[in-house]
Each structure stands twice: as C-alpha cells, then as structure tokens.
Design an enzyme around this catalytic site. Structure first.
Site, PDB file in Angstrom:
ATOM      1  N   ALA A 250      -3.090  -4.101  -5.959  1.00 39.89           N
ATOM      2  CA  ALA A 250      -3.581  -3.514  -4.714  1.00 39.89           C
ATOM      3  C   ALA A 250      -4.284  -4.634  -3.948  1.00 39.89           C
ATOM      4  O   ALA A 250      -5.336  -5.097  -4.364  1.00 39.89           O
ATOM      5  CB  ALA A 250      -4.531  -2.358  -5.001  1.00 39.89           C
TER       6      ALA A 250
ATOM      7  N   GLU B 177      -0.091  -4.079   4.131  1.00 39.14           N
ATOM      8  CA  GLU B 177      -0.943  -4.459   3.006  1.00 39.14           C
ATOM      9  C   GLU B 177      -0.863  -5.965   2.748  1.00 39.14           C
ATOM     10  O   GLU B 177      -1.887  -6.628   2.569  1.00 39.14           O
ATOM     11  CB  GLU B 177      -0.521  -3.664   1.754  1.00 39.14           C
TER      12      GLU B 177
ATOM     13  N   HIS C  92       8.620  -1.596  -6.098  1.00 37.87           N
ATOM     14  CA  HIS C  92       7.680  -2.424  -5.331  1.00 37.87           C
ATOM     15  C   HIS C  92       8.296  -3.781  -5.027  1.00 37.87           C
ATOM     16  O   HIS C  92       9.005  -4.356  -5.855  1.00 37.87           O
ATOM     17  CB  HIS C  92       6.359  -2.607  -6.099  1.00 37.87           C
ATOM     18  N   PRO C  93       8.008  -4.312  -3.835  1.00 36.17           N
ATOM     19  CA  PRO C  93       8.536  -5.634  -3.476  1.00 36.17           C
ATOM     20  C   PRO C  93       7.724  -6.755  -4.123  1.00 36.17           C
ATOM     21  O   PRO C  93       6.567  -6.555  -4.492  1.00 36.17           O
ATOM     22  CB  PRO C  93       8.356  -5.668  -1.957  1.00 36.17           C
TER      23      PRO C  93
END
Length: 166
Positions: free
Chosen positions: A118, A83, A63-64
């Site tokens: 998220a 996102e 994940h970044p």
C-alpha cells in the site's frame, strides 16, 4: 437498498480486478446500509480471507508491478495509477526505474506474484527499502504479507469512495 449490480459496479474493483469478492459479500447479505468504509471493508475482507488460496493468489496476480510495463504503457487502473503517482513512481530516474524493474522481475520469479505494498504515504525510497527487505522472505511469509497489503489497499480505496464515513 443498493442492487447487487450497482454494488459490484461501484466496489468490484476495490480488490484489483476481482469483482467476485464484492459479489460474494453482497450475496452473503453482509452489505448493510448506510454504507461505510469500515462496514464494506469488513464484508469484503471476510470474503477475501474465505477465498481459496488459488483465488487469493489470483487477486495478488491481478495487481500490477510497481512502476512496471503497464504503468509505462498507461494501462493501469485509475486507482493504481493514482496510488503509484502519489508515491512518485511515475517520476523515476532511469536508474531508479532499472532498480524497480530488476526487483519486480526477481520478486515475481521467486514468489509467483508481483510485489504488493500500500503505497499511500510512502516515498519511492520507502518502497524500495521494503522491496529489498521483503524479497528475502519465505513464500509463505510473503503470500501472507501481500494479502495484508491487498486488504490495506482495499481499505484506502474504500475510504476514498466513501469519504463521508471516515
């Protein structure tokens, strides 16, 4: 029946840069048509949870950083870019960007993987508050929290890929 290659091509990125999860779900016979977001999510999540701690750590590390160097360089996956933009992370002031950069660095140094949340439905202020709250967690607590967030991100991505089945 969807072929393994087609399934992995379509869903292999749901868990960021980790197509092995989709491959394992397909190979285990866990993919049932008609495809639904909940059905595919259950199959993928089962394989994510069954993965070794090192494999799950690899998923977290794929994940970044939020509002990090990949975002600045325009090198995020399309999902991550959308996102982060949805949460306003592509429109930070210089001061806000400096705060995210400092938190990203401190978090990654402490835990060995980037801060994962998220972001759908959250504002940049919500994200910063979560960042500041979670940075004091133990590594074990934060590893589990990050894994839960990865599963939530996967669910949201599947809902956009399979919107007819919400």
């Amino acid at each position: 029946m969807m072929t393994r290659e087609d399934f992995v091509s379509r869903f292999g990125g749901v868990f960021e840069h980790s197509p092995f999860i989709a491959e394992r779900a397909y190979d285990a016979g866990r993919i049932v048509e008609p495809l639904s977001a909940s059905g595919v999510h259950a199959a993928l999540t089962e394989k994510f949870r069954a993965a070794s701690a090192d494999e799950r750590l690899g998923v977290l590390r794929a994940h970044p950083d939020l509002a990090g160097k990949l975002a600045i360089a325009g090198q995020l996956t399309e999902d991550s870019r959308n996102e982060q933009a949805g949460a306003g992370l592509d429109r930070l002031s210089a001061e806000e960007h400096a705060r995210f950069t400092g938190l990203n660095t401190a978090y990654t140094e402490k835990f060995g993987f980037p801060f994962i949340i998220a972001v759908k439905g959250l504002t940049k202020d919500d994200i910063l508050a979560a960042f500041e709250r979670r940075i004091d967690n133990s590594r074990e607590t934060e590893f589990e929290t990050a894994c839960v967030q990865v599963e939530k991100i996967a669910r949201l991505r599947l809902e956009s890929l399979l919107p007819e089945n919400r």
